[in-house]
Design a protein around this motif. Structure first.
Motif, PDB file in Angstrom:
ATOM      1  N   LEU A   1       0.835  -1.201   0.000  1.00  0.00           N
ATOM      2  CA  LEU A   1       0.000   0.000   0.000  1.00  0.00           C
ATOM      3  C   LEU A   1       0.870   1.252   0.000  1.00  0.00           C
ATOM      4  CD1 LEU A   1      -3.155   0.512   2.185  1.00  0.00           C
ATOM      5  CD2 LEU A   1      -1.393   2.267   2.115  1.00  0.00           C
ATOM      6  N   ALA A   2       1.927   1.250   0.821  1.00  0.00           N
ATOM      7  CA  ALA A   2       2.795   2.425   0.921  1.00  0.00           C
ATOM      8  C   ALA A   2       3.569   2.670  -0.371  1.00  0.00           C
ATOM      9  CB  ALA A   2       3.762   2.262   2.090  1.00  0.00           C
ATOM     10  N   ARG A   3       3.874   1.611  -1.103  1.00  0.00           N
ATOM     11  CA  ARG A   3       4.621   1.792  -2.354  1.00  0.00           C
ATOM     12  C   ARG A   3       3.827   2.585  -3.388  1.00  0.00           C
ATOM     13  NH1 ARG A   3       6.965  -3.327  -1.080  1.00  0.00           N
ATOM     14  NH2 ARG A   3       5.266  -4.490  -2.067  1.00  0.00           N
ATOM     15  N   VAL A   4       2.510   2.577  -3.284  1.00  0.00           N
ATOM     16  CA  VAL A   4       1.680   3.351  -4.209  1.00  0.00           C
ATOM     17  C   VAL A   4       1.850   4.847  -3.962  1.00  0.00           C
ATOM     18  CG1 VAL A   4      -0.695   3.809  -4.942  1.00  0.00           C
ATOM     19  CG2 VAL A   4       0.015   1.467  -4.391  1.00  0.00           C
ATOM     20  N   ASP A   5       2.053   5.216  -2.708  1.00  0.00           N
ATOM     21  CA  ASP A   5       2.224   6.621  -2.320  1.00  0.00           C
ATOM     22  C   ASP A   5       3.282   6.675  -1.219  1.00  0.00           C
ATOM     23  OD1 ASP A   5       1.948   9.326  -1.843  1.00  0.00           O
ATOM     24  OD2 ASP A   5       0.125   9.106  -0.633  1.00  0.00           O
ATOM     25  N   PRO A   6       4.566   6.545  -1.575  1.00  0.00           N
ATOM     26  CA  PRO A   6       5.629   6.427  -0.568  1.00  0.00           C
ATOM     27  C   PRO A   6       5.664   7.627   0.374  1.00  0.00           C
ATOM     28  CG  PRO A   6       6.460   5.864  -2.747  1.00  0.00           C
ATOM     29  CD  PRO A   6       5.097   6.462  -2.942  1.00  0.00           C
ATOM     30  N   PRO A   7       5.954   7.370   1.647  1.00  0.00           N
ATOM     31  CA  PRO A   7       6.004   8.466   2.621  1.00  0.00           C
ATOM     32  C   PRO A   7       7.239   9.335   2.422  1.00  0.00           C
ATOM     33  CG  PRO A   7       6.758   6.437   3.634  1.00  0.00           C
ATOM     34  CD  PRO A   7       6.268   6.064   2.261  1.00  0.00           C
ATOM     35  N   HIS A   8       7.135  10.574   2.880  1.00  0.00           N
ATOM     36  CA  HIS A   8       8.286  11.479   2.870  1.00  0.00           C
ATOM     37  C   HIS A   8       9.082  11.235   4.147  1.00  0.00           C
ATOM     38  CE1 HIS A   8      10.831  14.937   2.551  1.00  0.00           C
ATOM     39  NE2 HIS A   8      10.294  15.525   3.614  1.00  0.00           N
ATOM     40  N   LEU A   9      10.235  10.605   4.013  1.00  0.00           N
ATOM     41  CA  LEU A   9      11.071  10.284   5.163  1.00  0.00           C
ATOM     42  C   LEU A   9      12.392  11.030   5.054  1.00  0.00           C
ATOM     43  CD1 LEU A   9      10.529   6.406   5.328  1.00  0.00           C
ATOM     44  CD2 LEU A   9       9.255   8.193   6.528  1.00  0.00           C
ATOM     45  N   VAL A  10      12.829  11.606   6.168  1.00  0.00           N
ATOM     46  CA  VAL A  10      14.106  12.307   6.189  1.00  0.00           C
ATOM     47  C   VAL A  10      15.061  11.575   7.117  1.00  0.00           C
ATOM     48  CG1 VAL A  10      13.050  14.526   5.670  1.00  0.00           C
ATOM     49  CG2 VAL A  10      13.401  13.878   8.043  1.00  0.00           C
ATOM     50  N   ARG A  11      16.315  11.586   6.760  1.00  0.00           N
ATOM     51  CA  ARG A  11      17.352  10.960   7.570  1.00  0.00           C
ATOM     52  C   ARG A  11      17.870  11.976   8.577  1.00  0.00           C
ATOM     53  NH1 ARG A  11      20.476   6.565   6.386  1.00  0.00           N
ATOM     54  NH2 ARG A  11      19.632   6.615   4.255  1.00  0.00           N
ATOM     55  N   GLY A  12      17.877  11.598   9.849  1.00  0.00           N
ATOM     56  CA  GLY A  12      18.403  12.531  10.829  1.00  0.00           C
ATOM     57  C   GLY A  12      18.064  12.146  12.251  1.00  0.00           C
ATOM     58  N   ASP A  13      18.636  12.886  13.172  1.00  0.00           N
ATOM     59  CA  ASP A  13      18.359  12.721  14.593  1.00  0.00           C
ATOM     60  C   ASP A  13      16.977  13.276  14.892  1.00  0.00           C
ATOM     61  OD1 ASP A  13      19.392  12.484  17.560  1.00  0.00           O
ATOM     62  OD2 ASP A  13      18.543  14.503  17.358  1.00  0.00           O
ATOM     63  N   LEU A  14      16.189  12.534  15.653  1.00  0.00           N
ATOM     64  CA  LEU A  14      14.794  12.934  15.844  1.00  0.00           C
ATOM     65  C   LEU A  14      14.658  14.285  16.543  1.00  0.00           C
ATOM     66  CD1 LEU A  14      13.960  12.162  19.076  1.00  0.00           C
ATOM     67  CD2 LEU A  14      14.134   9.878  18.123  1.00  0.00           C
ATOM     68  N   THR A  15      15.510  14.563  17.520  1.00  0.00           N
ATOM     69  CA  THR A  15      15.406  15.842  18.228  1.00  0.00           C
ATOM     70  C   THR A  15      15.830  17.000  17.340  1.00  0.00           C
ATOM     71  OG1 THR A  15      15.802  14.744  20.351  1.00  0.00           O
ATOM     72  CG2 THR A  15      16.148  17.123  20.276  1.00  0.00           C
TER      73      THR A  15
END
Length: 328
Positions: free
Chosen positions: A210-224
């Motif tokens: 399901l997610a491959r149809v509309d991939p999420p916007h994910l960023v690489r980084g420290d959460l804080t």
């Protein structure tokens, strides 16, 4: 934590009733000085049972009695150690959306969702999944039943919303975001699903499709460090929600406190779904008995406990009958 006690606790609290294989392996490791010595060569955060067992299965460990697993592990320890040093337990359990949904339903939409420790982002789609509470209460996306059905048993009458949330923005942060389109990343996530839990494995595959149809916007980084920028990027006139499940336990207490201080200062709501002891200031507000809390996650909204949840979203014991919360 002492590694032997860690594995014994994992066996008795987390695995018992959920995975006979992992319960046996956890108890076996806890009483095995030779295997404990190998695991103790890793930094403490890398010694966790889910990581060692998941890495082993990713590399072909047999799902077998402990004696067979022990033999395989000692023969293949070099490869397991190497994988455990570069991978993390990014268990991306879409089922946890079922315990987050009642809390999201307390907030005024439309919603902008930001998940920290997002892994592959599969918990960013509460509007795309179908839900079944207590075997009777169905909730479907606006365009009809989803290929992903999340089931959850409840007590305490949680405020199940009448419709899925209106999500207009979704983003996530992770030190190492996983790609739903990458075969090896998906194999790793499947390795983290406990051996007997074929339903979770299939759910993972369905949610990833399901997610491959509309991939999420994910960023690489420290959460804080990264969360404030994503909050600022959320569309205006939306309720921004920062949330996480089984993430802060991988941080030091100081880092958890820094994150909590950061998110409280942002113009957003904060939903946490974490194990007992991870957020002491939240746990201190619990009135449930120690027995009721055992093995459960604490679901909180803006620092106030709202429920006790099964670790994979399979259950929710609601603690607060309040059905409204301040809108963002």
């Amino acid at each position: 934590m002492d590694t032997s006690r860690w594995y014994r606790s994992f066996a008795e609290v987390e695995a018992r009733g959920n995975s006979e294989v992992y319960e046996e392996w956890g108890n076996g490791v806890s009483e095995d000085p030779a295997v404990l010595a190998l695991i103790d060569r890793l930094p403490e955060p890398r010694r966790q049972p889910n990581l060692i067992f998941g890495a082993s299965r990713h590399l072909g460990a047999p799902v077998a009695p402990y004696a067979s697993f022990r033999r395989w592990l000692r023969e293949n320890w070099s490869a397991v150690e190497q994988l455990a040093r570069i991978r993390t337990t990014q268990t991306n359990e879409a089922g946890r959306a079922a315990v987050l949904l009642p809390v999201l339903g307390l907030l005024k939409g439309p919603l902008s969702l930001i998940e920290v420790g997002a892994s592959a982002g599969l918990c960013l789609y509460p509007d795309r999944y179908s839900f079944l509470y207590d075997g009777t209460k169905y909730l479907h996306p606006v365009d009809g039943p989803s290929t992903v059905l999340l089931e959850c048993a409840t007590t305490g009458s949680p405020p199940i919303p009448e419709r899925v949330p209106d999500v207009v923005y979704r983003a996530g942060i992770d030190l190492n975001p996983l790609d739903v389109g990458d075969t090896d990343d998906m194999r790793w996530l499947e390795s983290l699903v406990w051996p007997e839990q074929d339903h979770r494995r299939q759910r993972l595959r369905d949610a990833a499709a399901l997610a491959r149809v509309d991939p999420p916007h994910l960023v690489r980084g420290d959460l804080t460090a990264a969360v404030a920028d994503l909050v600022r990027r959320a569309p205006q006139n939306t309720t921004v929600v920062v949330y996480h499940s089984a993430v802060l336990n991988y941080l030091t207490l100081t880092a958890r406190e820094e994150f909590a201080e950061t998110v409280r200062a942002l113009p957003c709501h904060w939903i946490a779904n974490e194990g007992l002891g991870v957020l002491p200031e939240v746990d201190a507000k619990l009135t449930a008995s120690p027995e009721a809390r055992r093995g459960k996650f604490v679901v909180s909204l803006d620092g106030t406990p709202r429920g006790l949840a099964g670790g994979h979203g399979q259950s929710l014991d609601w603690l607060d009958q309040t059905r409204t919360a301040p809108a963002g």
